[in-house]
Design a protein around this motif. Structure first.
Motif, mmCIF file in Angstrom:
data_model
loop_
_atom_site.group_PDB
_atom_site.id
_atom_site.type_symbol
_atom_site.label_atom_id
_atom_site.label_comp_id
_atom_site.label_asym_id
_atom_site.label_seq_id
_atom_site.Cartn_x
_atom_site.Cartn_y
_atom_site.Cartn_z
ATOM 1 N N ALA A 165 0.799 -1.321 0.008
ATOM 2 C CA ALA A 165 -0.136 -0.083 0.041
ATOM 3 C C ALA A 165 0.918 1.182 0.102
ATOM 4 O O ALA A 165 2.154 1.033 0.364
ATOM 5 C CB ALA A 165 -0.970 0.185 1.229
ATOM 6 N N GLY A 166 0.127 2.249 -0.363
ATOM 7 C CA GLY A 166 1.185 3.607 -0.612
ATOM 8 C C GLY A 166 0.063 4.580 0.143
ATOM 9 O O GLY A 166 -0.940 4.559 0.627
ATOM 10 N N SER A 167 0.820 5.910 0.156
ATOM 11 C CA SER A 167 0.238 6.908 0.930
ATOM 12 C C SER A 167 0.013 8.345 -0.147
ATOM 13 O O SER A 167 1.030 8.207 -0.996
ATOM 14 C CB SER A 167 0.804 7.460 2.282
ATOM 15 N N VAL A 168 -0.924 9.137 0.017
ATOM 16 C CA VAL A 168 -0.879 10.269 -0.665
ATOM 17 C C VAL A 168 -0.567 11.334 0.204
ATOM 18 O O VAL A 168 -1.142 11.658 1.389
ATOM 19 C CB VAL A 168 -2.541 10.379 -1.260
ATOM 20 N N TYR A 169 0.376 12.103 -0.228
ATOM 21 C CA TYR A 169 0.647 13.378 0.596
ATOM 22 C C TYR A 169 0.449 14.698 -0.298
ATOM 23 O O TYR A 169 0.713 14.812 -1.343
ATOM 24 C CB TYR A 169 2.091 13.468 1.061
ATOM 25 N N ALA A 170 -0.256 15.811 0.431
ATOM 26 C CA ALA A 170 -0.539 17.042 -0.252
ATOM 27 C C ALA A 170 0.757 18.197 0.036
ATOM 28 O O ALA A 170 1.072 17.989 1.178
ATOM 29 C CB ALA A 170 -1.643 17.584 0.130
ATOM 30 N N ALA A 171 1.028 18.465 -1.053
ATOM 31 C CA ALA A 171 1.969 19.823 -0.956
ATOM 32 C C ALA A 171 1.285 20.921 -0.439
ATOM 33 O O ALA A 171 0.044 21.012 -0.448
ATOM 34 C CB ALA A 171 2.638 20.052 -2.017
ATOM 35 N N PRO A 172 1.925 22.123 0.055
ATOM 36 C CA PRO A 172 1.162 23.262 0.580
ATOM 37 C C PRO A 172 0.733 24.040 -0.621
ATOM 38 O O PRO A 172 1.102 23.513 -1.964
ATOM 39 C CB PRO A 172 2.412 24.195 1.246
ATOM 40 N N PRO A 173 -0.722 24.425 -0.490
ATOM 41 C CA PRO A 173 -1.244 24.984 -1.646
ATOM 42 C C PRO A 173 -0.383 26.020 -2.229
ATOM 43 O O PRO A 173 -0.587 26.132 -3.663
ATOM 44 C CB PRO A 173 -2.204 26.223 -1.159
ATOM 45 N N ARG A 174 0.927 26.708 -1.641
ATOM 46 C CA ARG A 174 1.654 27.422 -2.622
ATOM 47 C C ARG A 174 2.924 27.069 -2.187
ATOM 48 O O ARG A 174 3.320 27.087 -0.965
ATOM 49 C CB ARG A 174 1.483 29.044 -2.191
ATOM 50 N N LEU A 175 3.818 26.718 -3.014
ATOM 51 C CA LEU A 175 5.145 26.248 -2.770
ATOM 52 C C LEU A 175 5.914 27.427 -2.548
ATOM 53 O O LEU A 175 5.967 28.557 -3.267
ATOM 54 C CB LEU A 175 5.415 25.385 -3.726
ATOM 55 N N ARG A 176 7.047 27.172 -1.548
ATOM 56 C CA ARG A 176 8.046 28.142 -1.420
ATOM 57 C C ARG A 176 9.375 27.729 -1.805
ATOM 58 O O ARG A 176 9.764 26.565 -1.432
ATOM 59 C CB ARG A 176 7.821 28.459 0.108
ATOM 60 N N ALA A 177 10.089 28.515 -2.399
ATOM 61 C CA ALA A 177 11.369 28.004 -2.856
ATOM 62 C C ALA A 177 12.657 28.346 -1.863
ATOM 63 O O ALA A 177 13.520 27.710 -1.982
ATOM 64 C CB ALA A 177 11.878 28.500 -4.487
ATOM 65 N N ASP A 178 12.241 29.125 -0.865
ATOM 66 C CA ASP A 178 13.314 29.746 0.037
ATOM 67 C C ASP A 178 13.247 28.576 1.303
ATOM 68 O O ASP A 178 14.284 29.153 2.182
ATOM 69 C CB ASP A 178 12.821 31.093 0.427
ATOM 70 N N ARG A 179 12.429 27.860 1.426
ATOM 71 C CA ARG A 179 12.469 26.983 2.600
ATOM 72 C C ARG A 179 11.865 25.423 2.176
ATOM 73 O O ARG A 179 11.154 25.497 1.104
ATOM 74 C CB ARG A 179 11.775 27.564 3.770
ATOM 75 N N PRO A 180 11.971 24.668 2.989
ATOM 76 C CA PRO A 180 11.353 23.411 2.746
ATOM 77 C C PRO A 180 9.940 23.188 2.827
ATOM 78 O O PRO A 180 9.373 24.079 3.484
ATOM 79 C CB PRO A 180 11.818 22.356 3.647
ATOM 80 N N ASN A 181 9.198 22.772 1.990
ATOM 81 C CA ASN A 181 7.722 22.705 2.004
ATOM 82 C C ASN A 181 7.029 21.297 2.827
ATOM 83 O O ASN A 181 7.464 20.285 2.164
ATOM 84 C CB ASN A 181 7.315 22.800 0.534
ATOM 85 N N PRO A 182 6.689 21.331 3.693
ATOM 86 C CA PRO A 182 6.128 20.196 4.576
ATOM 87 C C PRO A 182 4.869 19.596 3.879
ATOM 88 O O PRO A 182 4.060 20.089 3.279
ATOM 89 C CB PRO A 182 5.612 20.689 5.903
ATOM 90 N N LEU A 183 4.932 18.232 3.652
ATOM 91 C CA LEU A 183 3.847 17.380 2.867
ATOM 92 C C LEU A 183 2.944 16.884 4.234
ATOM 93 O O LEU A 183 3.473 16.746 5.296
ATOM 94 C CB LEU A 183 4.559 16.213 2.055
ATOM 95 N N VAL A 184 1.783 16.872 3.799
ATOM 96 C CA VAL A 184 0.707 16.286 4.683
ATOM 97 C C VAL A 184 0.063 14.866 4.314
ATOM 98 O O VAL A 184 -0.465 15.029 3.017
ATOM 99 C CB VAL A 184 -0.384 17.416 4.986
#
Length: 292
Positions: A165-184
């Motif tokens: 089985a796998g999981s689905v992770y959502a990225a933030p609605p707006r990605l930032r290039a200056d810092r890591p973007n947490p997945l949920v």
């Protein structure tokens, strides 16, 4: 080899063993074209952009995507960049003339973060300097071969490739290039997902494995239907094309197939916000609304 190393090797090798004899020869499929470019040897992601087919090689290639004319199978454009990626595994639409490139492969689960890049594509060769957006899982490293973009909101979702089985992770609605973007984490996926695509209204997602396809509703990610795909050596690409799906596989001069969507796909997508809005618009204007 010790028991721990043997177990780790088995986990890495199992998906490839499963892919070696996958699919069904009885599923109807129409050949669309064959990749003519000798550099396209491991088609691992597939997107249709402005009538052209865009693909990318699996891990080990330099930073580049190939733009292919489906009428001939010939490469009509290559977008290149540096530095070379770690392990590119998927593509997703990124608006007119662009694709998202998913540098998300991590077979041994050792990467602290993964990344996506938005690159321009089209006829003609070009070298670009795309912005890289770093993504971080909330629960440790994962291997992922599928990236999808919601057609209305533009939000990105990473689908991991677990054995069972796998999981689905959502990225933030707006990605930032200056810092890591947490997945949920937002949902579950079948095992061994090698690529995926949203339906046009955003109400459903089709995820493929080496041998089958699975339709999930969005945003619940609950499974709606599944069906067997035609036999391919190692099928790792899927793209929406009109009312059907394109399927690609690794291998030199490999063939791209077209298969129809099941009836459940149309029903699922009719519940999406896009189709709901279209129905109200059609009713208000007294226009018929058909789905091809």
């Amino acid at each position: 080899m010790g028991a721990r190393r043997l177990a780790a090797a088995t986990v890495v090798a199992l998906p490839f063993l499963l892919g070696a004899a996958s699919g069904s020869p009885d599923v109807p499929a129409d050949p669309v074209f064959r990749f003519g470019d000798p550099d396209v040897v491991e088609s691992s992601g597939l997107v249709v952009v402005d009538g052209l087919v865009v693909t990318v090689n699996d891990s080990g290639d330099s930073g580049r995507v190939f733009v292919v004319d489906p009428t001939s199978g010939e490469t009509v454009g290559v977008t290149s960049w540096s530095p070379d990626p770690v392990d590119v595994e998927a593509l997703a639409p990124a608006g007119a003339g662009h694709v998202w490139v998913a540098d998300t492969g991590d077979n041994r689960r050792v990467r602290d973060s993964v990344s996506v890049l938005r690159v321009p594509v089209g006829r003609g060769d070009r070298t670009v300097d795309p912005e890289a957006y770093e993504l971080v899982y909330p629960d440790g490293a994962r291997d992922a071969e599928a990236l999808v973009r919601h057609p209305l909101t533009g939000r990105l979702f990473v689908i991991t490739k677990g054995v069972f089985a796998g999981s689905v992770y959502a990225a933030p609605p707006r990605l930032r290039a200056d810092r890591p973007n947490p997945l949920v984490e937002v949902g579950q996926a079948p095992g061994i997902v090698t690529d995926a695509t949203f339906l046009p209204g955003g109400g459903g997602v089709v995820m493929r494995t080496y041998s089958s396809a699975h339709l999930a509703a969005h945003p619940s990610w609950e499974q709606v239907a599944s069906w067997t795909l035609p036999r391919q050596d190692q099928g790792e690409g899927i793209a929406l094309a009109g009312s059907g799906l394109l399927l690609s596989t690794e291998g030199a001069r490999s063939e791209v197939l077209r298969v129809p969507l099941p009836p459940e796909a149309r029903t699922t997508d009719l519940g999406s916000p896009a189709w709901t809005a279209l129905r109200w618009l059609a009713l208000a204007r007294g226009l018929p609304l058909s789905v091809g």
